[in-house]
Motif scaffolding. Structure first.
Motif, short mmCIF file in Angstrom:
data_model
loop_
_atom_site.label_atom_id
_atom_site.label_comp_id
_atom_site.label_asym_id
_atom_site.label_seq_id
_atom_site.Cartn_x
_atom_site.Cartn_y
_atom_site.Cartn_z
N SER A 221 -4.36 -46.86 5.17
CA SER A 221 -3.44 -46.02 4.40
C SER A 221 -4.03 -45.70 3.04
O SER A 221 -3.88 -44.58 2.54
CB SER A 221 -2.08 -46.71 4.27
OG SER A 221 -2.16 -47.85 3.45
N LEU A 222 -4.73 -46.66 2.45
CA LEU A 222 -5.34 -46.40 1.14
C LEU A 222 -6.46 -45.36 1.25
O LEU A 222 -6.58 -44.47 0.42
CB LEU A 222 -5.89 -47.71 0.55
CG LEU A 222 -4.82 -48.65 0.01
CD1 LEU A 222 -5.44 -49.97 -0.42
CD2 LEU A 222 -4.09 -48.02 -1.16
N PHE B 50 -6.66 -43.07 3.44
CA PHE B 50 -5.98 -41.79 3.69
C PHE B 50 -5.48 -41.18 2.38
O PHE B 50 -5.68 -39.99 2.10
CB PHE B 50 -4.80 -42.04 4.64
CG PHE B 50 -4.14 -40.79 5.15
CD1 PHE B 50 -4.66 -40.12 6.25
CD2 PHE B 50 -3.01 -40.29 4.54
CE1 PHE B 50 -4.05 -38.97 6.73
CE2 PHE B 50 -2.39 -39.14 5.01
CZ PHE B 50 -2.91 -38.48 6.11
N LEU B 51 -4.85 -42.01 1.56
CA LEU B 51 -4.34 -41.52 0.27
C LEU B 51 -5.48 -41.01 -0.62
O LEU B 51 -5.39 -39.92 -1.20
CB LEU B 51 -3.57 -42.64 -0.46
CG LEU B 51 -3.13 -42.32 -1.88
CD1 LEU B 51 -2.08 -41.21 -1.88
CD2 LEU B 51 -2.58 -43.56 -2.59
N LYS C 175 -8.38 -39.98 0.21
CA LYS C 175 -8.96 -38.77 0.77
C LYS C 175 -8.10 -37.56 0.38
O LYS C 175 -8.62 -36.48 0.08
CB LYS C 175 -9.05 -38.90 2.29
CG LYS C 175 -9.93 -37.85 2.93
CD LYS C 175 -10.04 -38.07 4.43
CE LYS C 175 -10.29 -36.75 5.14
NZ LYS C 175 -9.70 -36.68 6.47
N SER C 176 -6.78 -37.76 0.35
CA SER C 176 -5.89 -36.63 0.03
C SER C 176 -6.07 -36.16 -1.41
O SER C 176 -5.68 -35.05 -1.75
CB SER C 176 -4.43 -37.01 0.29
OG SER C 176 -3.91 -37.78 -0.77
#
Lengths: 207, 272
Positions: free
Chosen positions: A20-21, A23-24, A26-27
């Motif tokens: 999740s980290l 993913f964040l 990368k966003s």
């Protein structure tokens, strides 16, 4: 000079948290590398890789705090942001005392984490620039001859040429030539700047 | 064990198979029934106390999926704010959010299963299955204490006639004592092993061994006394109740030195 993009290393034993980290980050356009254990991070870590470390305090095997100690022993400058669960506050305090950059309690507001990562990356960049500058000064000082070194030492103590000539058993003219060579080799524009440069890389000189 | 006599609550089975209690023994039967209910309540409270001690670990464990959920959700918001959001990516994150919510629910469900009051009759059960049901919870607890927990379960064991919840309660008590016993060691040396084996007499043995420094003679002598505890927030009832539970199972609870260091507590139960 290398111009590598900084990497955010995420070390957490929980796969879902790691993913999740990443993913964040990368966003928001940050490159992240995730690792499941402190040991794996330590084995793959290279000092010359710019970035910062987002580290879980509590992990099986080597804990986050132990990894921090290992990094400190190796003289690593990578800034460490600790992430902790509830009730780990004493550990967080210990981490801060050992030079952690910051810490956050899980779960966190995304902006809080991103802000801290940005600050850590800026600090890392600054530290690396300062290290590079010091390396440059050090190599310039290394290019001095033993005689020039002696002259430099006396210059640091503020001795006039006449006194230097007497102490070194040289003519004033020769001292002047050495002095000019020192200024030239170190690329210092003034005696004040030269003193600052030397003290920056060789604090012992102040003694 | 001496010192426990005044605490021992008689745990007689109700009159056997449908047989009416005789009029003269009715009072006695009611007293026993009352005693049994009281004992049930004490065990329930003790179980809650044990679970309460484990709450820190469980909270930490639930915090992980919550962190992942919060992080994914916030990242989704950011992605959707983009002029041309990548919906496939958002969908991936949503799927992760759903599965992490299920994970958090499963952790809570495991805990609830333990808390539930259980008056189920004894039933033939596999001791290994009973231990495996608790494995994740035990691993969580061990992780919080930086202890390496290993399971060494023997194959082909006969079944035992047990009240599952009660035996799991005993196991948790023994585990928590073992975690306490290794707390003084450096993290790398803290080891606890849960084993099952068949004894020479054909009984089934479940044991919990720690790598700690062993017990002082004082602790060894008093550990089965009610309200005797070495823990800061212990009730002092864990071993007392455990030994009562095992007695009602016609089994034995004892301890022996663990080699090369520490103590091994074992429970022996007759096989079915």
């Amino acid at each position: 000079m290398k111009d590598e993009t900084p990497t955010v290393f995420i070390v957490d034993d929980d796969e879902a948290v790691r993913n999740s980290l990443r993913f964040l980050l990368k966003s928001v356009g940050l490159a992240a590398t995730t690792l499941p254990s402190a040991r794996e991070f330590l084995d793959s870590y290279r000092q010359d890789q710019p970035g910062c470390l987002v580290l879980d305090v509590r992990m099986p095997g080597m804990s986050g705090l132990e990894l921090q100690q290992q990094l400190n022993l190796r003289g690593a400058i990578i800034p460490v942001i600790f992430i902790t669960g509830h009730g780990d506050i004493p550990m967080a305090v210990e981490a801060m005392q050992h030079g952690a950059f910051d810490f956050l309690q899980k779960p966190f507001r995304d902006q809080d984490l991103i802000d801290r990562i940005q600050r850590a990356l800026a600090a890392d960049k600054k530290n690396r620039a300062a290290l590079t500058e010091r390396d440059r000064i050090r190599s310039r000082l290394d290019s001095l001859t033993p005689r020039e070194r002696e002259v430099l030492t006396l210059m640091m103590r503020g001795k006039p040429n006449k006194v230097m000539a007497a102490e070194l058993g040289l003519s004033q003219r020769t001292v002047e030539i050495h002095r000019a060579r020192v200024m030239e080799k170190t690329d210092a524009s003034s005696l004040a700047q030269l003193v600052r440069m030397v003290m920056d890389v060789e604090p012992a000189h102040t003694a | 064990m001496h010192g426990t006599a005044e605490f021992q609550l008689k745990m007689k089975a109700p009159p056997a198979g449908g047989q009416e209690p005789g009029a003269d023994s009715a009072d006695k039967w009611h007293a026993e029934e009352e005693g049994r209910r009281l004992q049930g309540r004490i065990m329930h409270v003790s179980r809650l106390a044990t679970i309460g001690e484990m709450a820190a670990g469980v909270a930490h464990e639930i915090n992980q999926p919550l962190t992942a959920i919060a992080t994914y959700a916030q990242a989704c918001n950011r992605l959707l704010d983009l002029p041309e959001p990548d919906l496939a990516e958002v969908r991936d994150a949503l799927r992760e959010i759903a599965s992490q919510a299920v994970r958090a629910g499963a952790i809570i469900r495991r805990l609830r299963n333990l808390v539930r009051r259980n008056d189920a009759p004894k039933a033939p059960s596999g001791i290994n299955e009973l231990i495996k049901e608790l494995e994740e919870l035990m691993q969580t607890d061990a992780r919080v204490h930086d202890v390496r927990l290993r399971l060494e379960l023997a194959d082909g064991l006969p079944q035992v006639l047990v009240d599952r919840v009660q035996i799991q309660h005993v196991l948790l008590n023994l585990l928590r004592n073992a975690l306490e016993a290794v707390a003084e060691l450096p993290p790398g040396k803290r080891e606890v092993v849960v084993r099952t084996a068949r004894t020479e007499d054909g009984e089934v043995e479940m044991s919990v061994s720690d790598s700690g420094g062993g017990m002082t003679p004082e602790v060894a002598e008093r550990m089965f006394d009610p309200f005797f505890t070495t823990k800061e927030a212990g009730t002092g009832l864990g071993l007392t109740i455990s030994s009562t539970i095992i007695r009602t199972h016609k089994g034995a609870l004892g301890h022996r030195p663990n080699l090369p260091s520490g103590v091994c507590f074992y429970v022996r139960l007759p096989s079915v």
